[in-house]
Design a protein around this motif. Structure first.
Motif, PDB file in Angstrom:
ATOM      1  N   ILE A  68      -4.080  18.141 -12.715  1.00 40.71           N
ATOM      2  CA  ILE A  68      -3.739  16.798 -12.511  1.00 40.71           C
ATOM      3  C   ILE A  68      -4.518  16.152 -14.028  1.00 40.71           C
ATOM      4  O   ILE A  68      -4.502  15.506 -13.987  1.00 40.71           O
ATOM      5  CB  ILE A  68      -3.406  16.174 -11.370  1.00 40.71           C
ATOM      6  N   ILE A 118       3.713  10.597  -8.979  1.00 37.89           N
ATOM      7  CA  ILE A 118       3.280  10.728  -9.634  1.00 37.89           C
ATOM      8  C   ILE A 118       2.406  12.432 -10.162  1.00 37.89           C
ATOM      9  O   ILE A 118       2.466  13.136 -11.190  1.00 37.89           O
ATOM     10  CB  ILE A 118       2.560   9.475 -10.765  1.00 37.89           C
ATOM     11  N   LEU A 119       1.371  12.639  -9.075  1.00 31.54           N
ATOM     12  CA  LEU A 119       0.226  13.852  -9.586  1.00 31.54           C
ATOM     13  C   LEU A 119       0.844  14.354  -8.712  1.00 31.54           C
ATOM     14  O   LEU A 119       0.523  15.628  -9.965  1.00 31.54           O
ATOM     15  CB  LEU A 119      -0.492  13.552  -8.247  1.00 31.54           C
ATOM     16  N   PRO A 166      -7.998  20.105  -9.993  1.00 33.59           N
ATOM     17  CA  PRO A 166      -8.149  19.187 -11.275  1.00 33.59           C
ATOM     18  C   PRO A 166      -7.724  19.446 -12.146  1.00 33.59           C
ATOM     19  O   PRO A 166      -7.147  18.635 -12.723  1.00 33.59           O
ATOM     20  CB  PRO A 166      -9.795  19.113 -10.842  1.00 33.59           C
ATOM     21  N   ILE A 210       4.032   1.674  -1.025  1.00 31.90           N
ATOM     22  CA  ILE A 210       4.374   1.748  -2.317  1.00 31.90           C
ATOM     23  C   ILE A 210       3.725   2.484  -3.566  1.00 31.90           C
ATOM     24  O   ILE A 210       3.807   3.308  -4.131  1.00 31.90           O
ATOM     25  CB  ILE A 210       5.358   0.523  -2.791  1.00 31.90           C
ATOM     26  N   SER A 211       2.605   2.359  -3.495  1.00 25.39           N
ATOM     27  CA  SER A 211       1.348   2.592  -4.282  1.00 25.39           C
ATOM     28  C   SER A 211       1.579   3.971  -4.014  1.00 25.39           C
ATOM     29  O   SER A 211       1.000   4.672  -4.780  1.00 25.39           O
ATOM     30  CB  SER A 211       0.068   2.005  -3.881  1.00 25.39           C
ATOM     31  N   ILE A 271       3.266  15.660 -11.950  1.00 21.68           N
ATOM     32  CA  ILE A 271       2.441  16.476 -13.414  1.00 21.68           C
ATOM     33  C   ILE A 271       1.740  18.004 -12.463  1.00 21.68           C
ATOM     34  O   ILE A 271       1.591  19.150 -13.484  1.00 21.68           O
ATOM     35  CB  ILE A 271       1.667  15.073 -13.452  1.00 21.68           C
ATOM     36  N   ILE A 276       3.574   6.059  -5.258  1.00 15.94           N
ATOM     37  CA  ILE A 276       3.742   6.226  -6.147  1.00 15.94           C
ATOM     38  C   ILE A 276       2.611   7.032  -6.804  1.00 15.94           C
ATOM     39  O   ILE A 276       2.925   8.212  -7.602  1.00 15.94           O
ATOM     40  CB  ILE A 276       3.690   4.514  -6.945  1.00 15.94           C
ATOM     41  N   ILE A 277       1.803   6.736  -6.380  1.00 14.51           N
ATOM     42  CA  ILE A 277       0.150   8.324  -6.716  1.00 14.51           C
ATOM     43  C   ILE A 277       0.685   9.331  -6.842  1.00 14.51           C
ATOM     44  O   ILE A 277       0.823  10.462  -6.991  1.00 14.51           O
ATOM     45  CB  ILE A 277      -0.590   7.398  -6.304  1.00 14.51           C
ATOM     46  N   MET A 336       0.948  -0.550  -0.088  1.00 12.85           N
ATOM     47  CA  MET A 336       0.133   0.341   0.013  1.00 12.85           C
ATOM     48  C   MET A 336       0.978   1.564  -0.352  1.00 12.85           C
ATOM     49  O   MET A 336       0.476   2.251  -0.523  1.00 12.85           O
ATOM     50  CB  MET A 336      -1.032   0.202   1.190  1.00 12.85           C
TER      51      MET A 336
END
Lengths: 324, 471
Positions: A156, A11-12, A153, A3-4, A15, A7-8, A1
């Motif tokens: 992203i 990335i967000l 919003p 790690i996920s 960006i 990553i999220i 969890m």
């Protein structure tokens, strides 16, 4: 969890930071209109266009239905520099915002207002203009209020990301044409042999799609008395300023109108009431031209129509000739 | 509130989960969950939440009264009251306009110029088809003595209104959910369940955003212009819609299941690779399993099931499928779709009864089943019967001219449509479904899921309702 989640977040944040830095839509770093600002925000671009043509005397205000009006033809016939500020989905407050900006930056003598039924509904779908700080000053305060949460919003969104890459790869020049319809070959539009841009089959297909969209969404909401008062008030202001205004009530395709009247009589009736209100405006310098009943010679072919509601340059020129 | 929106993912969900797990008392946690579910519903419409609460209250008290009533006559009256109340609510909002349009149409045919019945264009309360069925099933089970009135009011209210399944299912059973709501383990955070729930949610979201929505963009205009498209486009429309419907609905179900897991509640599987079915019977054991089992248990069996002689069994089958079709929407095309499946099921039943045993079915059965299911979707999707007929003519090449051009699919959508169609066919026909995937806790899986979720978040900007919201 973990790690996920990392990553999220990575990335967000990446960006969002990239989009914030490039700001392709001018939501974060543009508090006023500047000619040399790079952007893909079409509303901001329209503002830049107004600045670039401070000698304009005529403005055309419309939605996507006004985008086939060739400003260069109007200029040729009238002798007055013309800007076509029509854009897709534009409603009342966006038109007023462009009008105010035009009056601030140029000496407008004439306004051609292409009226749309949906501009008087009580919704602003133009979220982009609300989010553009440089244009917020021209909107009423209750429509212009935005905060960071509503803009997050956008940071992203994949469209913003694509716009950022596009902007970095395609730096824009600071030369601005006269707006929508500038690229139209108006002489070709006026030829007797002009056949339009579509085949009959394409026209019928697009008519089907737009009929569905208009009857199920665009024309469904009721008009708002509050928005009507805003419109009427704006006309009074222009009348007091001695600005000539031609309100053009544009037609729908003959088959579109026939179907609308048969299948959605209540929408058709609402159109009639709205048209009556416009034609009853009895103000100096304000003139209404009603083409809702149809254009002379309109055979419903691709020469006159791109779909059920978007007319071609041939139709546009025919409608506007009596004004100029 | 859609699951596939920023306000849900970054607003409602974190607040609900945090509140649920941080509140120390079980009953308060359950109350909080109920309140959140009510807020979830109210986000769409505050006034219609009273329909939902009305259903909860009336069925809770009727079930209790049935359980406590020794007299069979009273029990029957109470059951009838519950069924009438629920079906009246459902029928009034959902079917009144269909009924009045049909009557007016018949009246016009026989010479009446004015409408006999007014048409109101009611807004359908969202989720009504689901929550009325869920609530009714509790009352019916208590009446049949398959269950005690084991729920207290809060548990029952939470069961009916639970936000993951509230709007579009799965149609959950009280004897599955209420015991879980009473179990202490539900109220403590379990990282394995949460991870599993997260994976289900991400997979479901991907199905919706990255496949179903891409297909929808091309399919919708094809159906709108059915009279103008080519025969090849008609085929692409039906394949595209089959995949769109499956990925949209199973995507939603996966997300609902995922949200359930995040709350330590296990919902039943709703889709089990239905397009791998080798018979229509098997298809209905794999497609919208919660609805087909509900119809079997509460309608088919109530009508007599297969207990009586052969003809009545077929009658019961047909009726169940027609009603099941109409449940999906207030349009006679849904009834035709249901009838079509009812006929196919009857034919299969007839031949399997005659042979007295079933043979293993091969690839030809698979292709035939897939083809028949696709044919059925034509009636499911077509807005009118006339559109369905045109569509069928094009599918079977019974048209004055046969055309194979692709001019009706806009250039903007073409590449994405074909990519999504190819990917969806491969996944639907050959790959494992979400329930068959092992959600490992290793780094590669975690990274992949994180990247997939991030991509989905980039595409959340355009609001696109789930297809089954309209039912």
């Amino acid at each position: 969890m973990a790690i996920s989640a990392s990553i999220i977040i990575f990335i967000l944040v990446s960006i969002a930071s990239f989009n914030f830095y490039v700001d392709p839509l001018c939501y974060f770093h543009c508090n006023e209109i500047k000619i040399n600002r790079q952007t893909v925000n079409l509303y901001y671009e329209m503002g830049q266009r107004i600045l670039a043509h401070s000698d304009a005397k005529i403005v055309v205000l419309g939605s996507s239905r006004g985008q086939s009006v060739p400003p260069k033809w109007i200029e040729k016939v009238s002798g007055l520099k013309t800007l076509n500020l029509s854009m897709g989905g534009v409603e009342l407050w966006t038109k007023i915002a462009f009008l105010k900006l035009s009056q601030e930056k140029t000496k407008i003598k004439k306004v051609i207002w292409l009226a749309d039924y949906f501009e008087i509904i009580n919704e602003i779908a133009d979220t982009k203009i609300k989010s553009t700080p440089a244009l917020r000053a021209y909107l009423p305060s209750e429509y212009a209020a935005t905060n960071l949460i509503t803009k997050l919003p956008e940071l992203i969104d994949h469209n913003t990301l694509e716009a950022s890459f596009y902007l970095l790869g395609h730096p824009q020049n600071d030369k601005f044409d006269e707006g929508s319809g500038s690229q139209i070959n108006y002489e070709k539009c006026q030829e007797a042999t002009y056949q339009g841009e579509k085949t009959i089959k394409e026209l019928r297909q697009d008519m089907g799609i737009i009929y569905e969209s208009y009857t199920q969404k665009v024309l469904k909401p009721l008009q708002s008395e509050k928005e009507w008062n805003v419109f009427e008030n704006q006309m009074k202001i222009l009348s007091d300023q001695a600005v000539d205004v031609s309100i053009v009530i544009t037609p729908y395709h003959p088959l579109f109108i026939q179907k609308l009247q048969a299948q959605f009589p209540e929408i058709y009736e609402r159109h009639q009431k709205w048209i009556n209100r416009i034609t009853s405006l009895n103000l100096p310098h304000i003139k209404a031209l009603n083409y809702f009943g149809g254009l002379q010679g309109d055979d419903g072919s691709p020469a006159y129509w791109n779909d059920g509601v978007h007319f071609t340059c041939k139709s546009a020129i025919q409608m506007l000739k009596p004004l100029l | 509130m859609l699951f596939s929106t920023y306000v849900f993912i970054f607003g409602f969900l974190p607040i609900t989960l945090l509140g649920f797990y941080l509140i120390p008392m079980k009953r308060v946690q359950l109350g909080f969950l109920f309140v959140c579910s009510t807020v979830f519903y109210s986000y769409w419409s505050f006034k219609y939440v009273f329909c939902l609460l009305f259903t909860v209250l009336i069925d809770f008290f009727i079930a209790r009264a049935i359980f406590n009533s020794p007299r069979q006559k009273n029990r029957k009256i109470l059951l009838a009251t519950s069924i009438c109340a629920n079906l009246f609510l459902l029928g009034f909002f959902k079917y009144y306009d269909l009924f009045s349009e049909t009557i007016n149409s018949i009246a016009n045919e026989v010479g009446h110029s004015n409408n006999l019945l007014p048409i109101f264009h009611f807004v359908l309360p969202i989720g009504i088809s689901f929550y009325t069925f869920q609530s009714m099933s509790y009352v019916i089970d208590v009446y049949r003595r398959h269950s005690t009135a084991h729920a207290d009011l809060l548990s029952f209210a939470a069961y009916v209104t639970l936000f993951p399944h509230q709007i579009s299912g799965p149609l959950v059973r009280h004897n599955n959910i209420i015991p879980q709501l009473k179990n202490d383990k539900t109220y403590s955070f379990h990282v394995e369940n949460f991870w599993k729930g997260f994976c289900f949610f991400v997979f479901g979201l991907s199905k919706k955003i990255l496949i179903a929505d891409l297909l929808a963009a091309a399919v919708a205009p094809l159906v709108t212009n059915m009279s103008l498209i080519s025969n090849l486009e008609a085929w692409l429309a039906i394949l595209g819609y089959s995949m769109q419907l499956y990925f949209d609905f199973s995507g939603y179900s996966d997300m609902a299941v995922g949200l359930g897991f995040m709350l330590n509640i296990q919902f039943p599987q709703n889709f089990n690779s239905p397009y791998k079915s080798r018979s229509i019977t098997e298809f209905w054991q794999r497609w919208h399993i919660s609805l087909s089992s509900w119809l079997r248990d509460y309608l088919y069996i109530s009508l007599g099931g297969n207990r009586s002689n052969g003809l009545k069994t077929y009658r019961n089958l047909l009726l169940t499928m027609v009603i099941g079709g109409l449940w999906h929407g207030a349009n006679w095309t849904f009834a035709i779709w249901g009838l079509f499946h009812g006929l196919l099921l009857s034919i299969e039943r007839f031949f399997s009864d005659a042979k007295n045993k079933t043979r293993p079915r091969g690839i030809s059965h698979w292709i035939l089943t897939f083809f028949l299911v696709n044919l059925g979707w034509i009636f499911f999707r077509a807005p009118q019967f006339s559109t369905a007929l045109i569509w069928l003519r094009k599918i079977f090449f019974v048209t004055p001219q046969v055309s194979l051009d692709l001019a009706s699919i806009s250039l903007r959508h073409k590449d994405r449509f074909f990519f999504a169609l190819a990917l969806s066919l491969i996944l639907a026909l050959f790959a494992k479904n979400t329930w068959q995937i092992q959600f490992r806790s290793n780094k590669i899986f975690a990274v992949s899921t994180g990247i997939l979720f991030s991509i989905c978040l980039l595409y959340l900007g355009q609001e696109s309702p789930f297809l089954y919201y309209q039912f």
